[in-house]
Write a protein that holds these residues in place. Structure first.
Motif, PDB file in Angstrom:
ATOM      1  N   LYS A  23       0.820  -1.209   0.000  1.00  0.00           N
ATOM      2  CA  LYS A  23       0.000   0.000   0.000  1.00  0.00           C
ATOM      3  C   LYS A  23       0.859   1.267   0.000  1.00  0.00           C
ATOM      4  CE  LYS A  23      -4.116  -1.773  -0.183  1.00  0.00           C
ATOM      5  NZ  LYS A  23      -4.991  -1.544  -1.364  1.00  0.00           N
ATOM      6  N   ALA A  24       2.035   1.214   0.620  1.00  0.00           N
ATOM      7  CA  ALA A  24       2.968   2.342   0.494  1.00  0.00           C
ATOM      8  C   ALA A  24       3.376   2.508  -0.959  1.00  0.00           C
ATOM      9  CB  ALA A  24       4.191   2.096   1.375  1.00  0.00           C
ATOM     10  N   GLY A  25       3.572   1.385  -1.646  1.00  0.00           N
ATOM     11  CA  GLY A  25       3.880   1.436  -3.068  1.00  0.00           C
ATOM     12  C   GLY A  25       2.748   2.053  -3.870  1.00  0.00           C
ATOM     13  N   VAL A  26       1.503   1.749  -3.508  1.00  0.00           N
ATOM     14  CA  VAL A  26       0.353   2.332  -4.200  1.00  0.00           C
ATOM     15  C   VAL A  26       0.329   3.847  -4.032  1.00  0.00           C
ATOM     16  CG1 VAL A  26      -2.176   2.487  -4.158  1.00  0.00           C
ATOM     17  CG2 VAL A  26      -1.059   0.256  -4.113  1.00  0.00           C
ATOM     18  N   VAL A  44      -4.474  11.403 -11.150  1.00  0.00           N
ATOM     19  CA  VAL A  44      -4.302  10.164 -10.394  1.00  0.00           C
ATOM     20  C   VAL A  44      -4.222  10.511  -8.911  1.00  0.00           C
ATOM     21  CG1 VAL A  44      -3.000   8.025 -10.155  1.00  0.00           C
ATOM     22  CG2 VAL A  44      -2.976   9.254 -12.349  1.00  0.00           C
ATOM     23  N   ASN A  45      -5.155  10.004  -8.142  1.00  0.00           N
ATOM     24  CA  ASN A  45      -5.195  10.252  -6.705  1.00  0.00           C
ATOM     25  C   ASN A  45      -5.439   8.947  -5.954  1.00  0.00           C
ATOM     26  OD1 ASN A  45      -5.067  13.323  -6.362  1.00  0.00           O
ATOM     27  ND2 ASN A  45      -6.688  13.104  -7.906  1.00  0.00           N
ATOM     28  N   ALA A  46      -5.309   9.014  -4.644  1.00  0.00           N
ATOM     29  CA  ALA A  46      -5.517   7.827  -3.810  1.00  0.00           C
ATOM     30  C   ALA A  46      -6.315   8.198  -2.570  1.00  0.00           C
ATOM     31  CB  ALA A  46      -4.181   7.205  -3.407  1.00  0.00           C
ATOM     32  N   HIS A 106       2.937   5.836  -3.587  1.00  0.00           N
ATOM     33  CA  HIS A 106       3.970   6.443  -4.429  1.00  0.00           C
ATOM     34  C   HIS A 106       3.667   6.234  -5.913  1.00  0.00           C
ATOM     35  CE1 HIS A 106       7.621   8.688  -4.547  1.00  0.00           C
ATOM     36  NE2 HIS A 106       8.157   7.853  -5.408  1.00  0.00           N
ATOM     37  N   LEU A 107       3.086   5.106  -6.256  1.00  0.00           N
ATOM     38  CA  LEU A 107       2.608   4.894  -7.625  1.00  0.00           C
ATOM     39  C   LEU A 107       1.677   6.027  -8.031  1.00  0.00           C
ATOM     40  CD1 LEU A 107       1.613   3.172 -10.140  1.00  0.00           C
ATOM     41  CD2 LEU A 107       0.058   2.055  -8.552  1.00  0.00           C
ATOM     42  N   THR A 108       0.788   6.419  -7.145  1.00  0.00           N
ATOM     43  CA  THR A 108      -0.145   7.512  -7.399  1.00  0.00           C
ATOM     44  C   THR A 108       0.594   8.794  -7.761  1.00  0.00           C
ATOM     45  OG1 THR A 108      -1.789   6.551  -5.896  1.00  0.00           O
ATOM     46  CG2 THR A 108      -1.967   8.908  -6.335  1.00  0.00           C
ATOM     47  N   LYS A 109       1.638   9.109  -7.012  1.00  0.00           N
ATOM     48  CA  LYS A 109       2.406  10.327  -7.286  1.00  0.00           C
ATOM     49  C   LYS A 109       3.149  10.243  -8.624  1.00  0.00           C
ATOM     50  CE  LYS A 109       3.251  11.128  -2.354  1.00  0.00           C
ATOM     51  NZ  LYS A 109       4.286  11.213  -1.291  1.00  0.00           N
ATOM     52  N   MET A 110       3.763   9.098  -8.872  1.00  0.00           N
ATOM     53  CA  MET A 110       4.558   8.941 -10.083  1.00  0.00           C
ATOM     54  C   MET A 110       3.698   9.068 -11.337  1.00  0.00           C
ATOM     55  SD  MET A 110       7.678   8.495  -8.984  1.00  0.00           S
ATOM     56  CE  MET A 110       8.657   7.706 -10.252  1.00  0.00           C
ATOM     57  N   LEU A 111       2.556   8.400 -11.348  1.00  0.00           N
ATOM     58  CA  LEU A 111       1.692   8.471 -12.518  1.00  0.00           C
ATOM     59  C   LEU A 111       1.055   9.845 -12.659  1.00  0.00           C
ATOM     60  CD1 LEU A 111      -0.094   4.980 -12.519  1.00  0.00           C
ATOM     61  CD2 LEU A 111       2.046   5.673 -13.619  1.00  0.00           C
ATOM     62  N   ALA A 112       0.724  10.477 -11.524  1.00  0.00           N
ATOM     63  CA  ALA A 112       0.132  11.816 -11.580  1.00  0.00           C
ATOM     64  C   ALA A 112       1.067  12.797 -12.276  1.00  0.00           C
ATOM     65  CB  ALA A 112      -0.187  12.305 -10.164  1.00  0.00           C
TER      66      ALA A 112
END
Length: 249
Positions: free
Chosen positions: A158-161, A179-181, A163-169
């Motif tokens: 979930k920590a990866g999710v 892209v948000n979470a 940061h994934l959100t930030k990277m794709l955003a």
């Protein structure tokens, strides 16, 4: 997105029951056509039926690329171009780090993080090819923000999710893709209510929450509607924490 803030068509993963179904129901009530996707096909058709005539049920196994591709294609065929993806599907695991097996690690990471990335990639590729804006909302967790014993694989995923959100955003902003979470604390879904039916167990959990109450599935669904809608047009790369203040202590 349509004027008025609601997406026209959305795909929600892990939507056969619990939080995913609550999100799908809220979207349907807002006027969105919804594709409910889940690996658990039992009950999925009924879940889609409950969302109304504009909703469809689709099988999905996030561990396989072909399943992701087929699910997105079927959703677009049945509902028209998709505006919103909600990455809700996930696998929970309560296991001490010293006891965590290789296969358990793979199961949790493959669904919660790898699956979310490649579903987002396939969805984003469709939007870019069609030159349309859109939104992704990832369901993360407070376990991805603060540590808790015996949740290593789940919390790391979930920590990866987050940061994934930030990277794709950052990478997809130029395409008009936001892209948000959302990082909920313990949401009182029927399955969680069963786990916490003992008064002492529920009291221990509530003691960790400054507001003294669990967030509801409907509150998470309302947060999805906000992040997906026009009211959040300037919000991207953000993780909205819904935990009653647990992570600020």
């Amino acid at each position: 997105m349509e004027t008025g803030g609601s997406p026209r068509a959305a795909l929600v993963t892990g939507a056969a029951a619990g939080l995913g179904h609550a999100i799908a129901m809220a979207l349907a009530r807002s006027g969105t056509r919804v594709a409910l996707a889940d690996i658990a096909e039992e009950g999925l058709a009924q879940a889609a039926q409950a969302c109304g005539p504009g909703s469809v049920a689709l099988p999905l196994d996030l561990r396989h690329a072909d399943s992701i591709t087929a699910c997105l294609a079927a959703a677009a065929e049945k509902l028209g171009p998709l505006d919103l993806l909600v990455n809700n599907a996930g696998v929970a695991l309560h296991r001490p780090a010293l006891d965590l097996t290789w296969s358990e690690w793979d199961t949790v990471l493959d669904v919660n993080l790898k699956g979310a990335f490649f579903m987002s990639q396939a969805f984003g590729a469709r939007l870019v090819a069609e030159k349309r804006p859109g939104a992704i909302v990832n369901i993360a967790s407070t376990h991805g923000i603060v540590a808790l014993a015996d949740r290593a694989a789940y919390g790391i995923a979930k920590a990866g999710v987050i940061h994934l959100t930030k990277m794709l955003a950052v990478e997809w902003a130029r395409f008009g893709i936001r892209v948000n979470a959302i990082a909920p604390g313990t949401v009182m879904t029927p399955s969680r209510a069963e786990l916490l039916k003992a008064p002492e167990a529920r009291a221990r959990m509530l003691d960790r929450i400054p507001l003294g109450r669990f967030p509801t599935a409907q509150e998470v669904a309302e947060a999805v509607l906000y992040l997906a809608g026009d009211g959040a047009a300037s919000v991207t790369g953000h993780t909205l924490v819904l935990d009653g203040g647990t992570t600020v202590c």
